[in-house]
Design a protein around this motif. Structure first.
Motif, mmCIF file in Angstrom:
data_model
loop_
_atom_site.group_PDB
_atom_site.id
_atom_site.type_symbol
_atom_site.label_atom_id
_atom_site.label_comp_id
_atom_site.label_asym_id
_atom_site.label_seq_id
_atom_site.Cartn_x
_atom_site.Cartn_y
_atom_site.Cartn_z
ATOM 1 N N GLU A 177 17.109 46.679 14.031
ATOM 2 C CA GLU A 177 17.007 46.784 15.489
ATOM 3 C C GLU A 177 16.403 48.112 15.913
ATOM 4 O O GLU A 177 15.490 48.158 16.753
ATOM 5 C CB GLU A 177 18.394 46.610 16.114
ATOM 6 N N GLN A 197 9.181 51.089 16.486
ATOM 7 C CA GLN A 197 7.844 50.521 16.352
ATOM 8 C C GLN A 197 7.261 50.181 17.718
ATOM 9 O O GLN A 197 6.076 50.474 18.000
ATOM 10 C CB GLN A 197 7.922 49.265 15.473
ATOM 11 N N ARG A 198 8.059 49.580 18.587
ATOM 12 C CA ARG A 198 7.576 49.188 19.915
ATOM 13 C C ARG A 198 7.120 50.395 20.729
ATOM 14 O O ARG A 198 6.174 50.298 21.515
ATOM 15 C CB ARG A 198 8.675 48.455 20.694
ATOM 16 N N HIS A 199 7.776 51.511 20.531
ATOM 17 C CA HIS A 199 7.428 52.705 21.316
ATOM 18 C C HIS A 199 6.481 53.644 20.579
ATOM 19 O O HIS A 199 6.216 54.752 21.060
ATOM 20 C CB HIS A 199 8.707 53.454 21.718
ATOM 21 N N GLY A 200 5.989 53.205 19.442
ATOM 22 C CA GLY A 200 4.969 53.972 18.739
ATOM 23 C C GLY A 200 5.448 55.263 18.108
ATOM 24 O O GLY A 200 4.657 56.194 17.926
ATOM 25 N N GLU A 238 16.508 56.719 21.581
ATOM 26 C CA GLU A 238 16.010 56.547 22.942
ATOM 27 C C GLU A 238 15.762 57.896 23.614
ATOM 28 O O GLU A 238 14.825 58.033 24.412
ATOM 29 C CB GLU A 238 17.009 55.725 23.755
ATOM 30 N N GLN A 261 12.703 48.373 14.870
ATOM 31 C CA GLN A 261 11.825 47.638 15.797
ATOM 32 C C GLN A 261 11.641 48.408 17.098
ATOM 33 O O GLN A 261 10.533 48.435 17.666
ATOM 34 C CB GLN A 261 12.415 46.258 16.064
ATOM 35 N N LEU A 262 12.703 49.044 17.585
ATOM 36 C CA LEU A 262 12.600 49.850 18.804
ATOM 37 C C LEU A 262 11.626 50.998 18.604
ATOM 38 O O LEU A 262 10.767 51.264 19.469
ATOM 39 C CB LEU A 262 13.986 50.385 19.177
#
Length: 381
Positions: free
Chosen positions: A247, A253-256, A216, A250-251
């Motif tokens: 998990e 991936q979602r934020h590129g 993050e 995927q995080l």
């Protein structure tokens, strides 16, 4: 002084514990000690019919077949040093000699007592930790790796305070800056390019290692740079440790940023040094450690360190680290950005701080503990 080092079972893959033993084996003779090493051999593990049975077959190697050899070898020693508290159940077998047990942390004991959020320990695990605690209590001296470990051990009321000593850890191996050309050649073999500065994390995929906050923070660094229309300070995030779990994958991936994450396993010592030396910074926002070796390893390699404002990290990092809130990735990103103009200064301060944690210093601290154990053992007679 004749010292028997009781070492870990190599198939368990506890690399930091194996390195700790190797350093003592190398350094203690320089201080006048005669050293032998006793460790369980892999005898029945290779016959385990499946992965499910490996743990139990390993227990036979470690806690049944090894014991007669351990008892025989202990007769030679002036002091027996169990180099990992996880092997505390060996102490009753060697207590005819002065005994020291190294306590690196008490996290698993705390978890077994329900003191660590999110860590559920099964029945066999609780029994195992009770045996470890019993071994700690029976040793002549418990040598704690850090001030925090000593405080935590005392708070658990596992042993009498008079037998709990501090033998602060040092570097477990040769960590020092690599020449840039050598570092870049090694990094290129790992797929890391000079034009992609990277943020580094070293550690396992355990909740307390806080990998999610590392990811993050990397995302926050990139998003803040994009919002300000400026290049990001780091282009890549490197995890030295296991692959990302579903998990975190995927995080990312979602934020590129999935294509900007590298995970590295099975590195040689030279490659680990290169990973530290080539990084823009180490981010180590651990929530719980017994010592926190990556902090001083990175500093010794000239890598700026950002780590948790929690003990023991803020006890060992000195002025060569920036201390951050490990639960706030935006604040960590801001701290890294704000420190950018003084990264060179942090490198120099880190090198100076790491010089306080030499293998020789660690060995000398343990020799002092051995003398203490001999005195206490003689007093019991």
């Amino acid at each position: 002084m004749k010292v028997l080092l009781v070492a870990n079972y190599e198939p368990d893959g506890q690399n930091s514990m194996l390195a700790f033993r190797r350093v003592l084996e190398r350094e203690l003779p320089r201080l006048g000690c005669e050293v032998r090493v006793a460790a369980p051999s892999q005898r029945v593990l290779r016959f385990a019919p499946s992965e499910r049975w490996r743990k139990w077959f390993a227990y036979v190697d470690k806690f049944v077949l090894f014991i007669p050899s351990l008892v025989r070898q202990a007769r030679w020693a002036d002091v027996v040093h169990v180099t990992d508290h996880s092997n505390g159940m060996y102490v009753p077998w060697v207590e005819s000699r002065p005994t020291v047990i190294a306590c690196h942390d008490v996290i698993a004991i705390q978890a077994a007592r329900g003191m660590v959020a999110g860590w559920d320990v099964g029945r066999s695990g609780r029994l195992f930790q009770r045996l470890i605690a019993r071994g700690l209590a029976r040793a002549d001296v418990i040598a704690c790796a850090s001030d925090l470990t000593r405080r935590d051990l005392l708070s658990l009321d596992v042993a009498q305070p008079s037998k709990v000593a501090l033998a602060r850890h040092g570097l477990n191996d040769e960590f020092a800056p690599l020449p840039p050309a050598e570092a870049q050649a090694l990094l290129a073999e790992l797929g890391l390019r000079p034009q992609e500065p990277y943020l580094l994390h070293v550690g396992l995929d355990l909740p307390r290692k806080n990998r999610r906050r590392v990811l993050e923070t990397f995302i926050a660094l990139r998003e803040r740079a994009a919002a300000a229309s400026r290049p990001a300070l780091v282009q890549r995030l490197v995890f030295v440790g296991p692959e990302l779990g579903p998990e975190l994958a995927q995080l990312a991936q979602r934020h590129g940023v999935a294509d900007r994450i590298t995970t590295l396993q099975g590195l040689s010592h030279a490659e680990i040094r290169a990973a530290y030396a080539g990084a823009t910074a180490l981010l180590f926002p651990s929530l719980q450690e017994g010592f926190g070796w990556p902090v001083i390893e990175a500093q010794a390699c000239g890598c700026p360190v950002f780590t948790s404002d929690l003990a023991p990290m803020n006890e060992i990092g000195g002025e060569g680290a920036v201390y951050v809130d490990p639960d706030d990735p935006v604040a960590m990103a801001e701290a890294i950005e704000q420190a950018t103009p003084r990264l060179a200064e942090l490198r120099q301060k880190g090198l100076a701080n790491a010089a306080l944690y030499t293998p020789g210093q660690m060995a000398a601290a343990n020799v002092a503990v051995y003398r203490m154990a001999i005195e206490k053992h003689e007093a019991k007679r």
